[in-house]
Design an enzyme around this catalytic site. Structure first.
Site, PDB file in Angstrom:
ATOM      1  N   SER A  33       0.835  -1.189   0.000  1.00  0.00           N
ATOM      2  CA  SER A  33       0.000   0.000   0.000  1.00  0.00           C
ATOM      3  C   SER A  33       0.881   1.255   0.000  1.00  0.00           C
ATOM      4  CB  SER A  33      -0.965  -0.042   1.179  1.00  0.00           C
ATOM      5  OG  SER A  33      -1.991   0.892   1.025  1.00  0.00           O
ATOM      6  N   ASP A  39     -10.170  -3.667  -5.111  1.00  0.00           N
ATOM      7  CA  ASP A  39      -9.556  -2.831  -4.076  1.00  0.00           C
ATOM      8  C   ASP A  39     -10.061  -1.388  -4.194  1.00  0.00           C
ATOM      9  OD1 ASP A  39      -7.915  -1.464  -2.326  1.00  0.00           O
ATOM     10  OD2 ASP A  39      -6.072  -2.435  -2.989  1.00  0.00           O
ATOM     11  N   HIS A  95      -8.012  -5.083  -1.130  1.00  0.00           N
ATOM     12  CA  HIS A  95      -6.761  -4.537  -0.636  1.00  0.00           C
ATOM     13  C   HIS A  95      -5.949  -5.543   0.173  1.00  0.00           C
ATOM     14  CE1 HIS A  95      -4.211  -1.070  -0.012  1.00  0.00           C
ATOM     15  NE2 HIS A  95      -4.189  -1.279   1.286  1.00  0.00           N
TER      16      HIS A  95
END
Length: 696
Positions: free
Chosen positions: A547, A633, A668
């Site tokens: 991320s 995501d 995610h």
């Protein structure tokens, strides 16, 4: 012969602040998002996935071996330590081979175990499943829980009557996930029952995945009749609800990255007028708990290391300092119990738990921990009147341990130590806390674990991990998956770089906005420092981040590609400029306090453009890279890693492997389930071992 796919370049440009940006891979973003149906987009992602499978096929035996190792370190029929809450003891368990938990309870007075929630049954038939918030009414008669079955982080709330286990017919679609996680790194929202158990307060996500609405749902009524308790006008703020420790109040918290505001609703009258504790002020954060008629307010209003104030419910905005801020102690939280309160914090980056009495609040009773580097914190302590606290502890060499801490005697009683069925001998490993001096003279902490016979002549391979954003500290905790690298001769290091709050909130502030470069420089300088101290050498360092940590990976492969032997970039936030320029994306308005607003601020535009990994890809040699994304995501959209991979393929001058793997049924967090997630970890470890030339 494996031939990597080449994404088509299509002319596309835009002009902002008089600067024109060319983006030939903009087409990879499906204009119908969140529905991804464009045939060219799906074909490109499929081609990349096929290429990934073909390249990794010769290493399947290694991947399978790593997976079995990792799986062998997990106790399959595991269960948590029961904890009392009211008239019941609650715990969770896994069955052998089970991907998901079962939730249980039994009466404190004695009786049979009762299965109250069966995650494996809920997950059946779904490629992806995640349980979000879960809440049980104070009388123990009803349960509400939230489920996401596609990774999109749009949860559906369901209800059960615990008296007979019946699932109630009503459902609430589009609810938020969990409360208390940061921004791109977690959805905001929770479920809180009102005092009599007749209904819940919950957060609702809008079409942009923003949680701006809190509603009250009365059980037995249609969701369309739910009452709006609060609506947040500012798109940069999200809202959520949580309960105070004494369960008398429901706190509605509106927060951005650097500002917060709290309203208190009586838990027995959620439709009544709330108490606004103090109106929001830019840059001021506060959270609170309640003891009697006194508010205990944890705030950074005078110092980035926070202080503790008190106020009365009658005059909630009149704050009096109880515990002053400290240069050395970073106060991270407050929790009230009947006879004492807890102050959580970190000192020199290490967790501290302080018990303080209401009558002598300046006297701190600290829980002592045995190692020089560790991760510790309060566990599940649901009741207000407690004399024994549940505490969790681990280190890079010590498996997770659960204790009961007797507040009166200071005695720690071991309840459970993480069991590793395939065996574990801590004496085979060593751990240290290092300090590496960055280029501006700042000392950056590094936690490192390594085999006890690890060479210090620069010949050993090293795995370096970091995050460095949102004020999120990476704890020096235990990992069974990491053992597969240690047992093959790796040292494993965590760089506690600026951008996290490992050393206090100022550490975080020194890695955001105009100081963002400190995060990238710290990581590179830690790597170079470890080389200088003989831990490894350039080209023998595998690095990983996910991320915002994936953004870090993108920045450092652009700036110092020769240092890295292999790179893992999971769901990487790499198309920073385009994302921050798009106010319609789910989380963008809330992210401007973290990264800057390039729409309105030319300086922010130029700053972000100067480090945005996608924009700074250049014609040079890049290290071997494994990039992942998730089609569903909502935080780091699938096209960020896909566009990055496409651009890297088109301009890089090396023959090193570049892989892009897109999870077509996940978001995610990657695949759900405890074993499916291990499979992904095994694939990444196999890639690292292959590219680093480490024999199995």
């Amino acid at each position: 012969m494996n031939i990597p796919p080449v994404a088509e370049r299509r002319p596309h440009s835009f002009t902002t602040h008089g600067i024109t940006i060319e983006d030939p891979y903009a087409w990879i973003r499906d204009p119908g998002y969140p529905d991804v149906t464009d045939k060219d987009v799906l074909a490109y992602l499929a081609a990349e996935n096929d290429y990934y499978e073909s390249v990794m096929a010769p290493h399947k035996a290694l991947t399978d071996r790593l997976y079995e190792e990792m799986k062998g370190r997990i106790k399959e029929d595991d269960s948590s330590v029961p904890q009392k809450d009211g008239d019941w003891l609650y715990w969770t368990s896994f069955e052998t081979g089970g991907e998901y938990r079962k939730w249980w309870r039994k009466p404190v007075a004695g009786g049979e175990d009762v299965l109250i929630l069966d995650e494996p049954a809920l997950a059946e038939g779904h490629e992806y499943f995640r349980l979000g918030a879960i809440s049980i009414s104070e009388d123990g008669r009803r349960m509400a829980y939230a489920v996401d079955d596609d990774g999109s982080e749009r949860y559906t709330i369901r209800f059960k009557a615990l008296s007979d286990g019946a699932t109630l017919p009503e459902q609430i679609a589009g609810a938020a996930g969990k409360w208390g996680e940061d921004s791109i790194e977690g959805a905001i929202g929770n479920i809180v029952f009102v005092k009599d158990g007749s209904g819940i307060l919950y957060g609702l996500t809008d079409e942009h995945w923003r949680t701006r609405t809190i509603k009250f749902h009365r059980l037995g009524t249609p969701a369309s009749d739910d009452v709006v308790i609060y609506y947040e006008d500012d798109a940069s703020f999200s809202v959520g609800v949580e309960q105070t420790s004494d369960r008398r109040w429901i706190a509605l918290v509106a927060s951005s990255h650097d500002t917060s505001e709290v309203r208190l609703y009586p838990s027995d009258d959620p439709l009544g007028d709330p108490i606004l504790v103090s109106p929001r002020h830019d840059g001021r954060e506060y959270d609170l708990d309640v003891h009697g008629d006194t508010l205990f307010i944890h705030t950074n209003d005078t110092d980035p290391n926070f202080r503790l104030c008190t106020a009365s419910l009658a005059a909630p905005g009149e704050w009096a300092e109880l515990i002053a801020p400290s240069r050395d102690f970073y106060m991270t939280g407050i929790e009230c119990f009947k006879d004492f309160f807890i102050v959580d914090g970190r000192e020199e980056g290490l967790d501290q738990i302080e018990i303080r009495r209401y009558e002598t609040p300046l006297e701190a009773q600290r829980i002592a921990f045995p190692e020089a580097s560790y991760d510790a914190g309060l566990g599940n302590n649901p009741e207000y009147d407690m004399s024994v606290l549940r505490v969790g502890y681990e280190s890079m060499v010590t498996p997770g341990t659960e204790y009961d801490y007797d507040v009166a005697t200071g005695e720690l009683t071991t309840l459970k130590v993480q069991e590793i069925p395939s065996g574990y001998n801590a004496d085979r490993y060593r751990t240290e806390r290092l300090k590496i001096v960055a280029r501006d003279g700042t000392e950056v902490p590094v936690s490192i674990v390594y085999p006890k016979d690890f060479p210090r002549d620069g010949s050993g391979p090293l795995f370096l991990y970091a995050y460095g954003a949102y004020g999120y500290a990476i704890p020096p905790g235990f990992s069974t998956g990491r053992l597969s690298l240690l047992d093959r001769g790796f040292a494993y290091a965590i760089a506690h770089i600026r951008g996290g709050d490992d050393l206090g909130q100022q550490w975080y502030l020194d890695g955001k906005l105009e100081k963002r470069a400190n995060t990238f420089n710290d990581f590179v300088d830690v790597a170079k420092g470890l080389v200088a101290e003989g831990w490894t050498k350039a080209g023998r360092i595998a690095i990983a981040g996910r991320s915002a940590g994936g953004e870090l990976m993108g920045a450092v492969v652009n700036s110092d590609p020769e240092l890295w032997g292999a790179v893992i970039a999971d769901v990487p936030f790499v198309d920073v400029l385009n994302t921050m320029l798009d106010g319609d994306l789910p989380l963008t308005p809330g992210e401007w306090p973290e990264w800057g607003n390039p729409i309105e601020d030319k300086a922010a535009f130029e700053l972000i453009r100067g480090y945005s990994p996608y924009d700074q890809v250049t014609a040079q040699a890049y290290p071997p890279m494994f990039i992942s994304g998730g089609l569903n995501d909502p935080r780091v959209t699938y096209w960020e890693p896909a566009k990055w991979a496409a651009k890297l393929r088109s301009v890089k001058t090396d023959d090193n492997v570049l892989l892009l793997k897109t999870n077509m049924g996940a978001g995610h967090g990657g695949k759900s389930g405890r074993f499916e997630s291990l499979r992904e970890a095994a694939e990444e470890h196999a890639f690292v071992l292959w590219q680093m030339g480490v024999a199995d």
